[in-house]
Write an enzyme that holds these catalytic residues in place. Structure first.
Site, mmCIF file in Angstrom:
data_model
loop_
_atom_site.group_PDB
_atom_site.id
_atom_site.type_symbol
_atom_site.label_atom_id
_atom_site.label_comp_id
_atom_site.label_asym_id
_atom_site.label_seq_id
_atom_site.Cartn_x
_atom_site.Cartn_y
_atom_site.Cartn_z
ATOM 1 N N SER A 142 0.833 -1.210 0.000
ATOM 2 C CA SER A 142 0.000 0.000 0.000
ATOM 3 C C SER A 142 0.866 1.258 0.000
ATOM 4 O O SER A 142 2.030 1.247 0.424
ATOM 5 C CB SER A 142 -0.900 0.028 1.243
ATOM 6 O OG SER A 142 -1.750 -1.084 1.263
HETATM 7 N N1 SAM Z 1 -0.791 -4.760 4.177
HETATM 8 C C1 SAM Z 1 -0.020 -5.029 2.984
HETATM 9 C C2 SAM Z 1 1.346 -4.454 3.015
HETATM 10 O O1 SAM Z 1 1.692 -3.744 3.973
HETATM 11 O O2 SAM Z 1 2.113 -4.729 2.076
HETATM 12 C C3 SAM Z 1 -0.713 -4.605 1.722
HETATM 13 C C4 SAM Z 1 -1.879 -5.404 1.456
HETATM 14 S S1 SAM Z 1 -2.444 -5.534 -0.196
HETATM 15 C C5 SAM Z 1 -3.091 -3.930 -0.498
HETATM 16 C C6 SAM Z 1 -3.864 -6.578 0.172
HETATM 17 C C7 SAM Z 1 -3.476 -7.973 0.570
HETATM 18 O O3 SAM Z 1 -4.661 -8.657 0.996
HETATM 19 C C8 SAM Z 1 -2.895 -8.794 -0.566
HETATM 20 O O4 SAM Z 1 -1.653 -9.323 -0.201
HETATM 21 C C9 SAM Z 1 -3.932 -9.891 -0.787
HETATM 22 O O5 SAM Z 1 -3.380 -11.126 -1.220
HETATM 23 C C10 SAM Z 1 -4.554 -10.001 0.594
HETATM 24 N N2 SAM Z 1 -5.878 -10.620 0.630
HETATM 25 C C11 SAM Z 1 -6.907 -10.516 -0.247
HETATM 26 N N3 SAM Z 1 -7.963 -11.219 0.183
HETATM 27 C C12 SAM Z 1 -7.608 -11.810 1.358
HETATM 28 C C13 SAM Z 1 -8.245 -12.664 2.278
HETATM 29 N N4 SAM Z 1 -9.498 -13.082 2.092
HETATM 30 N N5 SAM Z 1 -7.575 -13.075 3.368
HETATM 31 C C14 SAM Z 1 -6.286 -12.654 3.584
HETATM 32 N N6 SAM Z 1 -5.613 -11.831 2.751
HETATM 33 C C15 SAM Z 1 -6.266 -11.420 1.646
#
Ligand code: SAM
Length: 215
Positions: free
Chosen positions: A64
């Site tokens: 992000s």
């Molecule tokens: N917090 C992260 C960072 O600091 O790099 C950025 C997160 S990214 C915007 C969103 C993340 O949510 C992705 O890695 C994606 O694979 C994960 N994601 C999507 N759906 C999910 C779920 N149902 N359970 C867990 N993770 C999930």
């Protein structure tokens, strides 16, 4: 890869930029100054690590934007010793910001490759985040309740299983909306279990995916 004087200088500039956009919590700005974001990025994007932008991290996901990380963290009002659940570990950067606020951090990731990478990487730079592979929609009932819950992907609606895992007096921050933009919601559970919510503007996240985790 190392952390150099130049990287530290770029981080100081980034923290100032994030502050100029309205972030007030000094602890969060200090975390941005401290955490070597370039180590969380794919090698192709290293030179951009200290721009206030999101970047691809593989598996179709992103790290992000630092301002967004700071904004969500500020809304979460983390107190020292809080037990925090993060949904969407991604690169692990946000989890490290929460660790810098002296929280105990549990984080779930649904993409196996990202989970495997982060599980090795975070301890190697000194962050003891408890990382899990699975569907964050379901939370971590075995470790509930949590003082704070932070969702870092866009949910179609407020994930009710997560709300159940929020302790009375707790706060959950979750971007809610469809595939385009999401409204940043701060959800508070009062001591008697009543739910109140506030809207904090529009952001753009990758979607929170449901059902089975990827193999
Ligand atoms: N917090 C992260 C960072 O600091 O790099 C950025 C997160 S990214 C915007 C969103 C993340 O949510 C992705 O890695 C994606 O694979 C994960 N994601 C999507 N759906 C999910 C779920 N149902 N359970 C867990 N993770 C999930």
């Amino acid at each position: 890869m190392t952390d150099t004087y130049k990287h530290r200088g770029l981080r100081t500039k980034l923290a100032r930029e994030v502050e100029s956009k309205g972030i007030k919590d000094k602890r969060i700005l200090e975390a941005i100054r401290k955490i070597p974001r370039h180590l969380f990025m794919d090698s192709g994007f290293l030179e951009f690590a200290y721009q206030d932008k999101p970047f691809p991290i593989g598996s179709g996901q992103t790290i992000s934007q630092p301002y967004t990380v700071a904004f969500q963290t500020e809304l979460l009002e983390v107190e020292k010793g809080n037990k925090v659940l993060e949904v969407g570990t991604g690169s692990g950067y946000q989890a490290c910001v929460l660790m810098e606020l002296r929280a105990t951090v549990y984080s779930i990731e649904r993409q196996k490759k990202l989970y495997q990478k982060v599980q090795k990487f975070l301890p190697s730079i000194g962050y003891n985040v408890k990382v899990f592979y699975g569907d964050g929609y379901k939370g971590l009932p075995a470790f509930a309740p949590f003082d704070r819950i932070l969702v870092t992907a866009g949910a179609e609606e407020i994930p009710h299983q997560l709300l159940e895992q929020l302790r009375p007096g707790g706060i959950m921050v979750v971007p809610v909306g469809g595939q385009g933009t999401q409204n940043m919601k701060k959800i508070m559970k009062t001591e008697d279990g009543k739910i109140t919510e506030e809207d904090h503007g529009y952001f753009r996240f990758v979607p929170l995916l449901g059902n089975t985790a990827d193999e």
